[in-house]
Motif scaffolding. Structure first.
Motif, PDB file in Angstrom:
ATOM      1  N   PRO B 224       0.808  -1.150  -0.063  1.00 59.41           N
ATOM      2  CA  PRO B 224      -0.073  -0.052   0.021  1.00 59.41           C
ATOM      3  C   PRO B 224       0.850   1.275   0.053  1.00 59.41           C
ATOM      4  O   PRO B 224       1.820   1.393   0.766  1.00 59.41           O
ATOM      5  N   GLY B 225       0.571   2.185  -0.904  1.00 59.69           N
ATOM      6  CA  GLY B 225       1.168   3.401  -1.007  1.00 59.69           C
ATOM      7  C   GLY B 225       2.431   3.209  -1.746  1.00 59.69           C
ATOM      8  O   GLY B 225       3.168   4.331  -2.263  1.00 59.69           O
ATOM      9  N   ALA B 226       2.915   2.268  -2.352  1.00 63.09           N
ATOM     10  CA  ALA B 226       3.980   2.143  -3.005  1.00 63.09           C
ATOM     11  C   ALA B 226       4.140   2.835  -4.647  1.00 63.09           C
ATOM     12  O   ALA B 226       2.999   3.234  -5.118  1.00 63.09           O
ATOM     13  N   VAL B 227       5.306   2.950  -4.890  1.00 59.82           N
ATOM     14  CA  VAL B 227       5.436   3.606  -6.235  1.00 59.82           C
ATOM     15  C   VAL B 227       5.601   2.530  -7.239  1.00 59.82           C
ATOM     16  O   VAL B 227       6.421   1.683  -7.064  1.00 59.82           O
ATOM     17  N   VAL B 228       4.685   2.390  -8.287  1.00 63.98           N
ATOM     18  CA  VAL B 228       4.895   1.347  -9.491  1.00 63.98           C
ATOM     19  C   VAL B 228       5.025   2.138 -10.712  1.00 63.98           C
ATOM     20  O   VAL B 228       4.138   2.719 -11.316  1.00 63.98           O
ATOM     21  N   ILE B 229       6.162   1.457 -11.294  1.00 63.49           N
ATOM     22  CA  ILE B 229       6.643   1.963 -12.671  1.00 63.49           C
ATOM     23  C   ILE B 229       6.661   0.821 -13.430  1.00 63.49           C
ATOM     24  O   ILE B 229       7.111  -0.096 -13.296  1.00 63.49           O
ATOM     25  N   ASP B 230       5.744   1.007 -14.555  1.00 60.40           N
ATOM     26  CA  ASP B 230       5.350  -0.135 -15.467  1.00 60.40           C
ATOM     27  C   ASP B 230       6.165   0.523 -16.749  1.00 60.40           C
ATOM     28  O   ASP B 230       5.715   0.929 -17.388  1.00 60.40           O
ATOM     29  N   ALA B 231       7.544  -0.465 -16.999  1.00 63.27           N
ATOM     30  CA  ALA B 231       8.144  -0.082 -18.267  1.00 63.27           C
ATOM     31  C   ALA B 231       7.956  -1.148 -19.191  1.00 63.27           C
ATOM     32  O   ALA B 231       8.674  -1.429 -20.090  1.00 63.27           O
ATOM     33  N   GLY B 232       6.828  -2.098 -18.923  1.00 58.27           N
ATOM     34  CA  GLY B 232       6.763  -3.285 -19.716  1.00 58.27           C
ATOM     35  C   GLY B 232       5.909  -2.648 -21.011  1.00 58.27           C
ATOM     36  O   GLY B 232       4.942  -2.037 -21.152  1.00 58.27           O
ATOM     37  N   TYR B 233       6.238  -3.480 -22.143  1.00 61.05           N
ATOM     38  CA  TYR B 233       5.466  -3.228 -23.388  1.00 61.05           C
ATOM     39  C   TYR B 233       4.956  -4.651 -23.892  1.00 61.05           C
ATOM     40  O   TYR B 233       5.735  -5.394 -24.122  1.00 61.05           O
ATOM     41  N   ASN B 234       3.644  -4.852 -24.115  1.00 62.82           N
ATOM     42  CA  ASN B 234       3.128  -6.041 -24.497  1.00 62.82           C
ATOM     43  C   ASN B 234       2.009  -5.762 -25.314  1.00 62.82           C
ATOM     44  O   ASN B 234       1.313  -4.666 -25.314  1.00 62.82           O
ATOM     45  N   PRO B 235       1.630  -6.562 -26.384  1.00 62.07           N
ATOM     46  CA  PRO B 235       0.667  -6.168 -27.217  1.00 62.07           C
ATOM     47  C   PRO B 235      -0.782  -5.962 -26.625  1.00 62.07           C
ATOM     48  O   PRO B 235      -0.945  -6.211 -25.678  1.00 62.07           O
ATOM     49  N   GLY B 236      -1.144  -5.139 -27.371  1.00 59.58           N
ATOM     50  CA  GLY B 236      -2.739  -4.473 -26.759  1.00 59.58           C
ATOM     51  C   GLY B 236      -2.689  -3.487 -25.628  1.00 59.58           C
ATOM     52  O   GLY B 236      -3.406  -3.421 -24.793  1.00 59.58           O
ATOM     53  N   ASN B 237      -1.392  -2.756 -25.541  1.00 58.85           N
ATOM     54  CA  ASN B 237      -1.305  -1.786 -24.578  1.00 58.85           C
ATOM     55  C   ASN B 237      -1.412  -2.458 -23.255  1.00 58.85           C
ATOM     56  O   ASN B 237      -2.101  -1.580 -22.317  1.00 58.85           O
ATOM     57  N   VAL B 238      -0.993  -3.515 -23.085  1.00 59.80           N
ATOM     58  CA  VAL B 238      -0.959  -4.177 -21.697  1.00 59.80           C
ATOM     59  C   VAL B 238       0.547  -4.090 -21.156  1.00 59.80           C
ATOM     60  O   VAL B 238       1.443  -4.233 -21.855  1.00 59.80           O
ATOM     61  N   GLY B 239       0.691  -3.561 -19.933  1.00 60.07           N
ATOM     62  CA  GLY B 239       1.847  -3.362 -19.304  1.00 60.07           C
ATOM     63  C   GLY B 239       2.186  -4.874 -18.631  1.00 60.07           C
ATOM     64  O   GLY B 239       1.693  -5.871 -18.583  1.00 60.07           O
ATOM     65  N   ASP B 240       3.586  -4.660 -17.942  1.00 56.72           N
ATOM     66  CA  ASP B 240       3.956  -5.929 -16.783  1.00 56.72           C
ATOM     67  C   ASP B 240       3.077  -5.819 -15.543  1.00 56.72           C
ATOM     68  O   ASP B 240       3.427  -6.727 -14.809  1.00 56.72           O
ATOM     69  N   VAL B 241       2.341  -4.878 -15.393  1.00 60.10           N
ATOM     70  CA  VAL B 241       1.586  -4.547 -13.981  1.00 60.10           C
ATOM     71  C   VAL B 241       0.162  -4.809 -14.428  1.00 60.10           C
ATOM     72  O   VAL B 241      -0.295  -4.329 -15.278  1.00 60.10           O
ATOM     73  N   ASP B 242      -0.645  -5.505 -13.247  1.00 62.65           N
ATOM     74  CA  ASP B 242      -1.976  -5.630 -13.793  1.00 62.65           C
ATOM     75  C   ASP B 242      -2.490  -4.426 -13.025  1.00 62.65           C
ATOM     76  O   ASP B 242      -2.888  -4.227 -11.978  1.00 62.65           O
ATOM     77  N   PHE B 243      -2.602  -3.427 -13.913  1.00 66.25           N
ATOM     78  CA  PHE B 243      -3.056  -2.056 -13.457  1.00 66.25           C
ATOM     79  C   PHE B 243      -4.206  -1.919 -12.792  1.00 66.25           C
ATOM     80  O   PHE B 243      -4.193  -1.244 -11.438  1.00 66.25           O
ATOM     81  N   ASP B 244      -5.300  -2.562 -13.258  1.00 62.41           N
ATOM     82  CA  ASP B 244      -6.624  -2.474 -12.549  1.00 62.41           C
ATOM     83  C   ASP B 244      -6.573  -2.822 -10.916  1.00 62.41           C
ATOM     84  O   ASP B 244      -7.331  -2.028 -10.295  1.00 62.41           O
ATOM     85  N   THR B 245      -5.662  -3.796 -10.629  1.00 67.19           N
ATOM     86  CA  THR B 245      -5.863  -4.094  -9.128  1.00 67.19           C
ATOM     87  C   THR B 245      -4.672  -3.202  -8.621  1.00 67.19           C
ATOM     88  O   THR B 245      -4.899  -2.829  -7.463  1.00 67.19           O
ATOM     89  N   ALA B 246      -3.495  -2.909  -9.201  1.00 64.17           N
ATOM     90  CA  ALA B 246      -2.567  -2.399  -8.553  1.00 64.17           C
ATOM     91  C   ALA B 246      -2.809  -0.827  -8.327  1.00 64.17           C
ATOM     92  O   ALA B 246      -2.100  -0.218  -7.335  1.00 64.17           O
ATOM     93  N   VAL B 247      -3.654  -0.130  -9.326  1.00 62.98           N
ATOM     94  CA  VAL B 247      -3.916   1.121  -8.920  1.00 62.98           C
ATOM     95  C   VAL B 247      -4.833   1.460  -7.534  1.00 62.98           C
ATOM     96  O   VAL B 247      -4.992   2.461  -6.912  1.00 62.98           O
ATOM     97  N   THR B 248      -5.480   0.406  -7.118  1.00 63.82           N
ATOM     98  CA  THR B 248      -6.213   0.331  -5.870  1.00 63.82           C
ATOM     99  C   THR B 248      -5.405   0.429  -4.700  1.00 63.82           C
ATOM    100  O   THR B 248      -5.772   0.681  -3.567  1.00 63.82           O
ATOM    101  N   ARG B 249      -3.917  -0.025  -4.914  1.00 62.32           N
ATOM    102  CA  ARG B 249      -3.079  -0.194  -3.639  1.00 62.32           C
ATOM    103  C   ARG B 249      -2.023   0.663  -3.699  1.00 62.32           C
ATOM    104  O   ARG B 249      -1.291   1.270  -2.761  1.00 62.32           O
ATOM    105  N   ALA B 250      -1.423   1.001  -4.987  1.00 60.61           N
ATOM    106  CA  ALA B 250      -0.142   1.979  -4.860  1.00 60.61           C
ATOM    107  C   ALA B 250      -0.504   3.293  -4.673  1.00 60.61           C
ATOM    108  O   ALA B 250      -1.621   3.895  -4.562  1.00 60.61           O
ATOM    109  N   GLY B 251       0.438   4.036  -4.448  1.00 54.68           N
ATOM    110  CA  GLY B 251       0.409   5.480  -3.918  1.00 54.68           C
ATOM    111  C   GLY B 251       0.676   6.539  -5.430  1.00 54.68           C
ATOM    112  O   GLY B 251      -0.116   7.297  -5.594  1.00 54.68           O
ATOM    113  N   LEU B 252       1.716   5.813  -6.261  1.00 56.55           N
ATOM    114  CA  LEU B 252       1.636   6.442  -7.426  1.00 56.55           C
ATOM    115  C   LEU B 252       2.019   5.390  -8.328  1.00 56.55           C
ATOM    116  O   LEU B 252       2.464   4.309  -8.110  1.00 56.55           O
ATOM    117  N   ILE B 253       1.468   5.615  -9.874  1.00 55.67           N
ATOM    118  CA  ILE B 253       1.499   4.606 -10.643  1.00 55.67           C
ATOM    119  C   ILE B 253       1.519   4.885 -12.078  1.00 55.67           C
ATOM    120  O   ILE B 253       0.901   6.074 -12.430  1.00 55.67           O
TER     121      ILE B 253
END
Lengths: 282, 282
Positions: B224-253
């Protein structure tokens, strides 16, 4: 209470030096010239004088010629760079060792970079660091290289294991972390700004202490069965690990002295002979 | 449920590019010549063609000239090295970008090393990597550099914080870890051989995902509150982070797209202008 197995750097170093001496003798038979290590010392710091003399003695015993260049303490960066460049271009010199630390008035990085990477048998150039970082051909920094040899000797496979490197110096902490990463360890770099070092050490399968703070690593923090590598040098033959307590919990541990220390010189000698073997015309 | 603040790479990149464009115009006023980036592409891989074209477009909009060298897929390492050396020596070229990956028949490292470090605005040479590792002057790899700029923009001070870098590539994972270490973070490198990635991510104050595996980092593992930097590039504009769940816990993303991606090109342009500003005679 169980006792860790000691990682005997003295014995392993002796075997490496014996092998190195044979290669040096063979090279001299084939080419007429022994491998030659140039040692460069700026000033007369007693500890540095002792270290250089020790390295020269070890060279002689292994059939490696050493050529010593003693420069006054007032030597400038430009003068030191000039000396190192001349040695880099001298075909009768195969390896170059700049005893460090040099004085604070000298740009140590500029001096290191004046060493031809093909003669960088102490592994101090940026080129050697990059090679260690990316698994490219090149010389390793001697202490990190010695640590990896000790791990191999005791069948420690770093792959998939948690390695904690305490210290981030340019020729010890950073490169040993990169070598462990290249062997697929999960590597954490800790240092003076690290919070809660104890909890990080507790998770480590491999601990490399390389920071120069007496008994910084407490035995109670060592994970039972962990491999503990003490690359610290402190006055009074005290390492960075509290040996007496760590030895009761570790699976493998390097003593101080007789652990990492002898390996550093063994790798220096081995790389000097390798540099001589690879020189043009051999 | 709380939502993390988004780290808006698009907006920050725009400001950097605006500033870069002003510097490019000023340089052209003073010297008569615009900064020039040479782009080199081997073969016709559609994704690579698109990337290069995008970079050229961004250059043009920022007042940076781009010179494109298209080489056939069958180009040898020696031919590519020759091209890059010629560009390195060409005084009208200030920055060089080799679009990568190059084909498997080419020694990519040899090609990168043919780029003069003073023109290595993409930060791919061993010299640039060493500079990042030791805080020396030099160019940074563009994505790591962009990540550090994002952290600064959002007042994230890495000192004393646990940073977990997932990925260990030569131009992303390894250098971003070194830049974070240089800013006094406690850095852990994770990768495909890491066991129990989840528990390491759970301890991280800063997570950098740089591995190219869709949604590898699960939101439930984000502290909770962590800074999450997603530098992943995957087809379909998908990163290496599961954004929808991470955004509810991170401080910055960082979002994907619009997070790290735009920063990479912004740093490329900025470094190209910097290279032009530093060239002899300016």
């Amino acid at each position: 209470m169980s006792q860790a197995q000691l990682m005997d750097g003295t014995a392993l170093a002796r075997r490496i030096v014996e092998d190195t001496a044979k290669r040096a003798a063979d090279l001299k038979d084939r080419t007429g010239a022994a491998p030659c290590l140039a040692t460069v010392l700026v000033g007369e710091d007693p500890a540095s004088v002792t270290y250089v003399r020790m390295k020269q003695n070890r060279c002689r015993k292994a059939g490696i010629e050493s050529r010593h260049v003693a420069l006054p303490a007032a030597t400038t960066t430009a003068e030191l760079v000039g000396t190192l460049r001349a040695l880099s271009e001298d075909p009768t010199v195969h390896g170059i060792l700049l005893q460090h630390p040099v004085g604070p008035h000298i740009d140590e990085r500029a001096a290191f970079e004046a060493i031809d990477p093909r003669k960088d048998v102490d592994g101090v150039t940026l080129s050697s660091y990059s090679a260690m970082s990316f698994g490219l051909p090149g010389f390793v920094s001697c202490t990190p290289g010695g640590i990896m040899r000790l791990l191999d000797e005791y069948d420690v496979d770093p792959a998939g294991r948690r390695a904690v490197v305490v210290g981030r110096s340019a020729i010890l902490g950073k490169p040993v972390g990169m070598l462990l990463l290249g062997r697929d360890a999960t590597v954490t770099y800790c240092h003076s700004r690290t919070k809660d070092l104890s909890s990080l050490v507790r998770e480590a399968d491999i601990v490399v202490a390389a920071v120069g703070r007496p008994r910084l690593i407490r035995g109670e923090d060592v994970k039972p069965g962990a491999v503990v590598i003490d690359a610290g040098y402190n006055p009074g033959n005290v390492g960075d690990v509290d040996f007496d307590t760590a030895v009761t919990r570790a699976g493998l541990i390097t003593p101080v002295p007789g652990g990492v220390g002898p390996m550093t010189i063994a790798v220096l000698l081995e790389q000097t002979v390798a540099a001589a073997e690879r020189r043009p015309g051999v």
